[in-house]
Design an enzyme around this catalytic site. Sequence first.
Site, PDB file in Angstrom:
ATOM      1  N   SER A  78       3.585 -18.560   1.042  1.00 18.98           N
ATOM      2  CA  SER A  78       2.604 -17.784   1.419  1.00 18.98           C
ATOM      3  C   SER A  78       1.366 -18.618   1.689  1.00 18.98           C
ATOM      4  O   SER A  78       1.057 -19.701   1.083  1.00 18.98           O
ATOM      5  CB  SER A  78       2.211 -16.605   0.447  1.00 18.98           C
ATOM      6  OG  SER A  78       3.185 -15.958   0.165  1.00 18.98           O
TER       7      SER A  78
HETATM    8  N1  SAH Z   1       6.392 -15.939  -3.666  1.00 16.22           N
HETATM    9  C1  SAH Z   1       6.900 -16.922  -2.789  1.00 16.22           C
HETATM   10  C2  SAH Z   1       7.200 -16.567  -1.395  1.00 16.22           C
HETATM   11  C3  SAH Z   1       7.932 -15.758  -1.212  1.00 16.22           C
HETATM   12  S1  SAH Z   1       8.817 -15.164   0.325  1.00 16.22           S
HETATM   13  C4  SAH Z   1       6.343 -18.467  -3.122  1.00 16.22           C
HETATM   14  O1  SAH Z   1       5.327 -18.464  -3.572  1.00 16.22           O
HETATM   15  O2  SAH Z   1       6.877 -19.300  -2.204  1.00 16.22           O
HETATM   16  C5  SAH Z   1       9.693 -13.956  -0.102  1.00 16.22           C
HETATM   17  C6  SAH Z   1      10.909 -14.172  -0.977  1.00 16.22           C
HETATM   18  O3  SAH Z   1      11.316 -13.131  -1.028  1.00 16.22           O
HETATM   19  C7  SAH Z   1      12.102 -14.873  -0.121  1.00 16.22           C
HETATM   20  O4  SAH Z   1      12.321 -16.105  -1.010  1.00 16.22           O
HETATM   21  C8  SAH Z   1      12.970 -13.690  -0.010  1.00 16.22           C
HETATM   22  O5  SAH Z   1      14.290 -14.529  -0.069  1.00 16.22           O
HETATM   23  C9  SAH Z   1      13.008 -13.188  -1.223  1.00 16.22           C
HETATM   24  N2  SAH Z   1      13.557 -11.786  -1.150  1.00 16.22           N
HETATM   25  C10 SAH Z   1      13.706 -11.053  -0.089  1.00 16.22           C
HETATM   26  N3  SAH Z   1      14.201  -9.773  -0.546  1.00 16.22           N
HETATM   27  C11 SAH Z   1      14.552  -9.761  -1.927  1.00 16.22           C
HETATM   28  C12 SAH Z   1      15.066  -8.728  -2.758  1.00 16.22           C
HETATM   29  N4  SAH Z   1      15.387  -7.770  -2.531  1.00 16.22           N
HETATM   30  N5  SAH Z   1      15.086  -9.144  -4.031  1.00 16.22           N
HETATM   31  C13 SAH Z   1      14.534 -10.687  -4.519  1.00 16.22           C
HETATM   32  N6  SAH Z   1      14.199 -11.460  -3.453  1.00 16.22           N
HETATM   33  C14 SAH Z   1      13.974 -11.156  -2.434  1.00 16.22           C
END
Ligand code: SAH
Length: 219
Positions: A69
């Site tokens: 993000s």
């Molecule tokens: N917090 C992260 C950014 C996250 S991007 C950082 O600091 O880098 C969102 C993430 O959510 C992605 O890696 C994606 O694979 C994950 N995601 C999407 N759907 C999900 C689910 N149902 N359960 C767990 N993770 C999920």
Amino acid sequence: MIALLYLADPFQKARHAMVREQIQARGVKDQRVLDALRRTPRHEFVPSELQAHSYDDRPLPIGYGQTISQPYIVGYMTELLDVKPDHRVLEIGTGSGYQAAVLSSLVKHVYSMEIVPELARSSQTTLQRLGCKNVTVRHGDGYQGWQEEAPFDRIILTAAPAEIPNPLVDQLKPGGKLLAPVGERYQELVLVEKLADGSIRRRPSIPVMFVPMVHGTKR
Ligand code: SAH
């Protein structure tokens, strides 16, 4: 001494500027949050070919169609989550591990779930290398939460569901808060508070753009 510190972390100046110009300038005031952002080496969480852009004012790709993000959003959400040192926090969407690392220096323990196995593994490796001992990463589907470790003081989602999943609200302590980007094409941040009597208060915040929360454990 200053030269040595500079050699140890060539990005420190850029990181302090990021906090000042992107995050403080836009209204994030909590000193503990600002300190955590100054402490956390964001460049360690981005792919090596993008390291020069680690402190830019935008999200960056981290592979598998996912992103780390924008720094301001991490700062804004961390402040709104209102964490305390004794808190146990659940994060859904570990991604690079950056948000988990920022939280880890502010709370007792971070439990973080990631649905892409490669990202669960690589974020864990990064967090271990940086000495974030109070973060546990698990590969799994965040829609069900993490029953074995529930209840949590705080829950943060960094992928957007169409609606806040009920199991996550169930896994929140009375007095707890959950923060999530919610929506499909149009998303907004929503803060859910579970009051002492178990009732729920829902407060919308700013419009955001997160990757969608997907269903089902991949592979
Ligand atoms: N917090 C992260 C950014 C996250 S991007 C950082 O600091 O880098 C969102 C993430 O959510 C992605 O890696 C994606 O694979 C994950 N995601 C999407 N759907 C999900 C689910 N149902 N359960 C767990 N993770 C999920």
